[in-house]
Design an enzyme around this catalytic site. Structure first.
Site, PDB file in Angstrom:
ATOM      1  N   HIS A  20       0.938  -1.369  -0.162  1.00 32.06           N
ATOM      2  CA  HIS A  20      -0.014   0.000   0.028  1.00 32.06           C
ATOM      3  C   HIS A  20       0.876   1.177  -0.052  1.00 32.06           C
ATOM      4  CE1 HIS A  20      -2.902  -2.985   1.358  1.00 32.06           C
ATOM      5  NE2 HIS A  20      -3.732  -2.245   0.904  1.00 32.06           N
ATOM      6  N   LYS A  24       7.305   2.662  -2.543  1.00 29.16           N
ATOM      7  CA  LYS A  24       7.616   1.454  -2.900  1.00 29.16           C
ATOM      8  C   LYS A  24       6.991   0.725  -4.358  1.00 29.16           C
ATOM      9  CE  LYS A  24       7.653  -0.945   1.478  1.00 29.16           C
ATOM     10  NZ  LYS A  24       6.906  -2.124   2.283  1.00 29.16           N
ATOM     11  N   ASP A  80       8.951  -6.161   2.666  1.00 30.86           N
ATOM     12  CA  ASP A  80       9.173  -5.700   3.812  1.00 30.86           C
ATOM     13  C   ASP A  80      10.587  -4.800   4.037  1.00 30.86           C
ATOM     14  OD1 ASP A  80       7.526  -5.061   6.405  1.00 30.86           O
ATOM     15  OD2 ASP A  80       9.284  -6.059   7.194  1.00 30.86           O
ATOM     16  N   GLY A 162       9.962   8.024   2.262  1.00 36.95           N
ATOM     17  CA  GLY A 162      10.508   7.449   3.422  1.00 36.95           C
ATOM     18  C   GLY A 162      11.917   7.999   3.881  1.00 36.95           C
ATOM     19  N   HIS A 194      19.358  -1.604  -1.955  1.00 35.08           N
ATOM     20  CA  HIS A 194      18.959  -2.902  -1.374  1.00 35.08           C
ATOM     21  C   HIS A 194      17.696  -3.874  -2.030  1.00 35.08           C
ATOM     22  CE1 HIS A 194      16.712   0.859  -0.247  1.00 35.08           C
ATOM     23  NE2 HIS A 194      15.861   0.234   0.277  1.00 35.08           N
TER      24      HIS A 194
END
Ligand code: ITT
Length: 210
Positions: A20, A24, A80, A162, A194
């Protein structure tokens, strides 16, 4: 040319990106641009937000993708991720989203980190991304990527999302640069992050195992 060699995992050639988080999602869509799958996301499918009650990135990624596959019936890929700060014993870590509060205000989360780092001298940190692919309701595979770096204040740059404005990755566009992910061109970040490291493992697996 789009790659196609993985038909038995992806019913109707569909993959649901179980997130959501729009920052990302745009990076993930970009990383999937050469893969011949029809991509949907939890946002556009109006899927519920899973409760992230796991105690590791891997567990939370599994919770998100397995729940999405159970509800939708299609293969899903979750992410995640978070920021690990050495001097804060790994915080915010798996709680990286929670530190931004209900409104996902990352300038608040960044201020909190700046305050906690006041008397610290070790600025080493890393960004972690764990992807989980779920399919057939019970099958899954996880892929981890990590980018070492350091944090730096004040926040700089608005190209990312973020924690990007305070994270300086070790992999820089040119030697001797110290740009934050907020300042680095998004295409460079996406090719070296990453998330990219985890994605390479994911792509290798789906093309190898079919
Ligand atoms: P989903 O679970 O729906 O994917 P989320 O925002 O809750 O979205 P996480 O639980 O993985 O995602 O929380 C990780 C937080 O860390 C997230 O809110 C991001 O803003 C931040 N984060 C993740 N990847 C990042 C990156 O590449 N750069 C900067 N911050 C990042």
């Amino acid at each position: 040319m789009k790659h196609k060699n993985f038909l038995n995992k992806f019913k109707e050639n569909k993959l649901i990106v179980a997130t959501h988080n729009s920052g990302k999602l745009s990076e993930i869509k970009n990383l999937l641009k050469n893969v011949d799958l029809d991509i949907y996301s939890s946002i556009e499918m109006n899927l519920p937000i899973p409760k992230e009650i796991g105690s590791s990135f891997e567990e939370n990624a599994y919770i998100k993708s397995s729940e999405t596959t159970l509800i939708s019936g299609f293969a899903s890929l979750s992410d995640d991720s978070g920021l690990i700060i050495n001097a804060l014993d790994g915080s915010p870590g798996i709680y990286s989203a929670d530190w931004s509060g209900k409104n996902r205000n990352f300038s608040d989360a960044i201020k909190k980190i700046e305050y906690l780092m006041k008397n610290k001298t070790d600025y080493k940190a890393s960004m972690v991304c764990v992807l989980c692919l779920s399919w057939n309701k019970k099958d899954f595979e996880v892929f981890r990527g990590e980018m070492p770096g350091k944090i730096k204040f004040p926040p700089r740059g608005n190209k990312g999302f973020g924690y990007d404005p305070i994270f300086i990755p070790d992999t820089q566009p040119f030697i001797n640069q110290s740009l934050t992910y907020g300042e680095i061109d998004p295409s460079f970040k996406n090719n070296n992050s990453h998330r990219n490291i985890a994605f390479k493992k994911f792509l290798k697996s789906i093309f190898k195992n079919g």
